[in-house]
Design a protein around this motif. Structure first.
Motif, mmCIF file in Angstrom:
data_model
loop_
_atom_site.group_PDB
_atom_site.id
_atom_site.type_symbol
_atom_site.label_atom_id
_atom_site.label_comp_id
_atom_site.label_asym_id
_atom_site.label_seq_id
_atom_site.Cartn_x
_atom_site.Cartn_y
_atom_site.Cartn_z
ATOM 1 N N TYR A 1 0.845 -1.192 0.000
ATOM 2 C CA TYR A 1 0.000 0.000 0.000
ATOM 3 C C TYR A 1 0.878 1.239 0.000
ATOM 4 N N GLN A 2 0.633 2.137 -0.945
ATOM 5 C CA GLN A 2 1.327 3.423 -1.042
ATOM 6 C C GLN A 2 2.849 3.293 -1.025
ATOM 7 N N GLY A 3 3.361 2.330 -1.786
ATOM 8 C CA GLY A 3 4.801 2.200 -1.937
ATOM 9 C C GLY A 3 5.516 1.528 -0.789
ATOM 10 N N TYR A 4 4.769 0.808 0.053
ATOM 11 C CA TYR A 4 5.365 0.079 1.176
ATOM 12 C C TYR A 4 4.714 -1.290 1.306
ATOM 13 N N ILE A 5 5.466 -2.225 1.842
ATOM 14 C CA ILE A 5 4.887 -3.475 2.314
ATOM 15 C C ILE A 5 4.643 -3.300 3.800
ATOM 16 N N TRP A 6 3.390 -3.473 4.190
ATOM 17 C CA TRP A 6 2.978 -3.309 5.583
ATOM 18 C C TRP A 6 2.639 -4.666 6.181
ATOM 19 N N GLN A 7 2.846 -4.811 7.469
ATOM 20 C CA GLN A 7 2.459 -6.041 8.163
ATOM 21 C C GLN A 7 1.523 -5.707 9.311
ATOM 22 N N ALA A 8 0.422 -6.448 9.376
ATOM 23 C CA ALA A 8 -0.536 -6.256 10.465
ATOM 24 C C ALA A 8 0.038 -6.827 11.756
ATOM 25 N N LYS A 9 -0.034 -6.048 12.825
ATOM 26 C CA LYS A 9 0.468 -6.518 14.117
ATOM 27 C C LYS A 9 -0.487 -7.540 14.734
ATOM 28 N N TYR A 10 -1.748 -7.342 14.470
ATOM 29 C CA TYR A 10 -2.812 -8.214 14.966
ATOM 30 C C TYR A 10 -3.995 -8.004 14.032
ATOM 31 N N TRP A 11 -5.119 -8.635 14.294
ATOM 32 C CA TRP A 11 -6.248 -8.489 13.376
ATOM 33 C C TRP A 11 -6.601 -7.017 13.217
ATOM 34 N N SER A 12 -6.783 -6.593 11.969
ATOM 35 C CA SER A 12 -7.082 -5.186 11.727
ATOM 36 C C SER A 12 -7.848 -5.003 10.430
ATOM 37 N N SER A 13 -8.760 -4.043 10.453
ATOM 38 C CA SER A 13 -9.439 -3.617 9.232
ATOM 39 C C SER A 13 -9.086 -2.169 8.912
ATOM 40 N N THR B 1 -6.726 1.072 7.660
ATOM 41 C CA THR B 1 -5.884 1.322 6.491
ATOM 42 C C THR B 1 -4.437 1.515 6.926
ATOM 43 N N PRO B 2 -3.485 0.813 6.319
ATOM 44 C CA PRO B 2 -2.075 0.989 6.683
ATOM 45 C C PRO B 2 -1.638 2.443 6.538
ATOM 46 N N GLY B 3 -0.993 2.965 7.564
ATOM 47 C CA GLY B 3 -0.480 4.325 7.518
ATOM 48 C C GLY B 3 -1.501 5.395 7.808
ATOM 49 N N ALA B 4 -2.788 5.030 7.930
ATOM 50 C CA ALA B 4 -3.811 6.034 8.210
ATOM 51 C C ALA B 4 -3.557 6.682 9.563
ATOM 52 N N THR B 5 -3.147 5.861 10.522
ATOM 53 C CA THR B 5 -2.681 6.355 11.815
ATOM 54 C C THR B 5 -1.200 6.040 11.888
ATOM 55 N N LEU B 6 -0.373 7.070 11.778
ATOM 56 C CA LEU B 6 1.073 6.854 11.754
ATOM 57 C C LEU B 6 1.593 6.892 13.182
ATOM 58 N N SER B 7 1.763 5.709 13.759
ATOM 59 C CA SER B 7 2.173 5.607 15.155
ATOM 60 C C SER B 7 2.756 4.229 15.408
ATOM 61 N N SER B 8 3.706 4.162 16.331
ATOM 62 C CA SER B 8 4.266 2.872 16.727
ATOM 63 C C SER B 8 3.212 1.993 17.376
ATOM 64 N N ASP B 9 2.120 2.603 17.848
ATOM 65 C CA ASP B 9 1.045 1.854 18.495
ATOM 66 C C ASP B 9 -0.079 1.491 17.530
ATOM 67 N N ALA B 10 0.045 1.862 16.261
ATOM 68 C CA ALA B 10 -1.009 1.588 15.286
ATOM 69 C C ALA B 10 -1.022 0.114 14.895
ATOM 70 N N ASP B 11 -2.024 -0.270 14.087
ATOM 71 C CA ASP B 11 -2.233 -1.673 13.729
ATOM 72 C C ASP B 11 -1.193 -2.220 12.762
ATOM 73 N N TRP B 12 -0.576 -1.326 11.963
ATOM 74 C CA TRP B 12 0.314 -1.767 10.894
ATOM 75 C C TRP B 12 1.723 -1.225 11.096
ATOM 76 N N ILE B 13 2.703 -1.990 10.639
ATOM 77 C CA ILE B 13 4.098 -1.561 10.664
ATOM 78 C C ILE B 13 4.652 -1.655 9.247
ATOM 79 N N ALA B 14 5.425 -0.659 8.832
ATOM 80 C CA ALA B 14 6.019 -0.671 7.489
ATOM 81 C C ALA B 14 7.268 -1.544 7.501
ATOM 82 N N VAL B 15 7.251 -2.616 6.722
ATOM 83 C CA VAL B 15 8.352 -3.578 6.700
ATOM 84 C C VAL B 15 9.451 -3.150 5.740
#
Length: 491
Positions: free
Chosen positions: A365-377, A379-393
């Protein structure tokens, strides 16, 4: 002109020409991927081991005799407004307001003996900047006006301005660094903008950098980084859960978020992100890794994220006492290549809005491979935070050609599940553990229960498969060949 005078003039001209050529060759290049930044000024090794006086911090020029270090932030201005309204400069055993003379009516140490050291380091093509803050001290502003006035003071005392009170004498530093680790963010953007306003008409470039903690956004500098333009950010990947000690835990390691910030949020989209590391096991509470591990991590980040600029170390005394940790990482970075970046392929499937993804699933998504930390619906990067659902790999390029909905991580994920006492041995449940009420399961974990195969949709503990919590998905009888839905990632 006599032959002797002519020869002398010719020699001076030759020396000047060679010096000019050397300065041009060795000039700092902030666009490279192999720069090494090492803080100096706090005698960190001496503070950690007072008995090892031989490895106490040396004078600045001692650390500029080879090409290992490219930038030296001189640390720290510990107080912004001291006696007489002047800042306080404390360089530990080298120069401080207790052991050295101070300018009249102030607590500002007279460190003019360092002028020749600074100029020597600069002649070797290195940047020497001034770091403000540190872990303690009296820093901060009441408003933007006070911050701008302080910027004027720093410019006149240490940079391209003029003042009868110059702590480093004739030496002109190359910029400022914000190592702000507490307090309000008020005024810092105004401070940076005022420094840059002074520098805009200068005859040389002045650099502005920052050293935030690795949790994104940084609690002290997050808003400042979004509001002002920085040339480089030295992220401290230590003393936090996102530190180097947890690199192998994808959910904790967040260099990718900083790269995403650099290209999508930062006012300067060319800002470089540095991998900040302790230079020995006594340089930080946690986060130190041996040199081979740091070399491997740095190489991976260099090849994964275009904003990568190199490695930052705390500090010079620690690096030298630890078998020249600085030189070792410099050699490794140089070997990895100082120029050029090739984007990895976007190998994960494209993110689909409105879809729920289990922990461990990767998407493009948007030029990155993202990984879900846990179940999530989300959007990757919508909340840019270390505590958000997705991490940019990793950053990536190209359209995804993958057909499956989950892929393996580039480095391992840590599961909190423990091994129960029995496992199923037949059908599609072969090798799968039986559910245990006392075990914590991450999204994608599988168990057997009442003869069926179940998959956790998100993190759970104590929720019975088939129960009202709805955490577990029933994949059918253990005797059947029903396949688990591909969007669930198996830990």
């Amino acid at each position: 002109m006599s032959m002797k005078a002519y020869a002398s003039k010719a020699f001076r001209l030759a020396v000047a020409t060679v010096s000019l050529l050397l300065s041009q060759v060795a000039a700092f290049d902030g666009t490279r991927y192999d720069n090494v930044v090492v803080y100096w000024g706090q005698n960190s090794h001496g503070a950690a081991d007072s008995s090892d006086t031989a490895d106490y911090q040396k004078t600045l020029s001692y650390y500029c005799q080879d090409d290992a270090i490219d930038v030296i932030p001189v640390a720290f201005i510990t107080t912004f407004f001291g006696t007489g309204g002047m800042p306080v400069l404390n360089l530990a055993n080298t120069c401080n307001p207790t052991d050295n003379a101070t300018f009249p009516g102030t607590d500002l140490a007279n460190c003019q003996s360092l002028a020749s050291d600074i100029e020597y380091c600069q002649s070797k093509g290195k940047l020497v900047t001034l770091s403000l803050g540190g872990a303690g001290g009296g820093v901060g502003f009441s408003d933007d006006n006070q911050a701008q006035t302080f910027a004027d003071t720093i410019w006149n005392l240490f940079l391209g301005g003029s003042n009868s009170t110059r702590p480093f004498g004739t030496a002109v530093l190359d910029g400022v660094d914000l190592d702000i680790e507490g307090g309000s963010s008020t005024g810092y953007a105004a401070f940076v903008n005022q420094i840059q306003a002074h520098a805009s008409g200068a005859s040389k470039k002045y650099y502005v950098t920052a050293a935030p903690q690795c949790p994104y956004p940084d609690s002290s500098l997050g808003a400042v980084l979004n509001a002002a333009s920085f040339d480089a950010v030295y992220v401290q990947f230590y003393n936090n859960v996102c530190g180097l000690q947890n690199y192998d835990t994808v959910n904790d390691w967040d260099f990718g978020l900083w790269d995403y910030w650099a290209h999508n949020v930062s006012p300067n989209t060319d800002v470089k992100i540095y991998l900040g590391a302790p230079a020995s096991d006594t340089a930080a509470g946690r986060g130190y890794v041996n040199i081979s591990t740091l070399e491997s991590i740095a190489a991976t980040q260099r090849n994964s994220f275009p904003s990568f600029g190199g490695v930052m170390l705390w500090d010079a005394s620690q690096a030298y006492a630890n078998d020249r940790y600085d030189l070792a990482i410099k050699n490794a970075l140089t070997s990895d290549g100082g120029t050029g970046f090739t984007y990895p392929a976007c190998s994960a499937p494209a993110y689909v809005s409105g879809t729920g993804y289990s922990g461990g699933t990767q998407v493009t998504y948007q030029g990155y491979i993202w990984q879900a930390k846990y179940w999530s619906s989300a959007t990757p990067g919508a909340t840019l935070s270390s505590d958000a659902d997705w991490i940019a790999v990793t950053a990536c390029s190209g359209s995804s050609s993958a057909t499956t909905s989950s892929t393996s991580a580039s480095h391992s994920s840590t599961s909190t599940s423990t091994a129960p006492t029995s496992t199923a041995t037949s059908g599609s449940c072969a090798g799968v553990s039986t559910w245990s009420s006392s075990t914590a399961y991450t999204g994608g974990s599988q168990v057997t229960y009442n003869g069926d195969l179940w998959t956790a949709q998100w993190w759970t503990e104590g929720d019975t498969p088939g129960g009202s919590a709805g955490v577990w998905s029933d994949n059918g009888s253990c005797s059947s060949s029903k396949r688990v839905r591909s969007r669930f990632f198996r830990f």
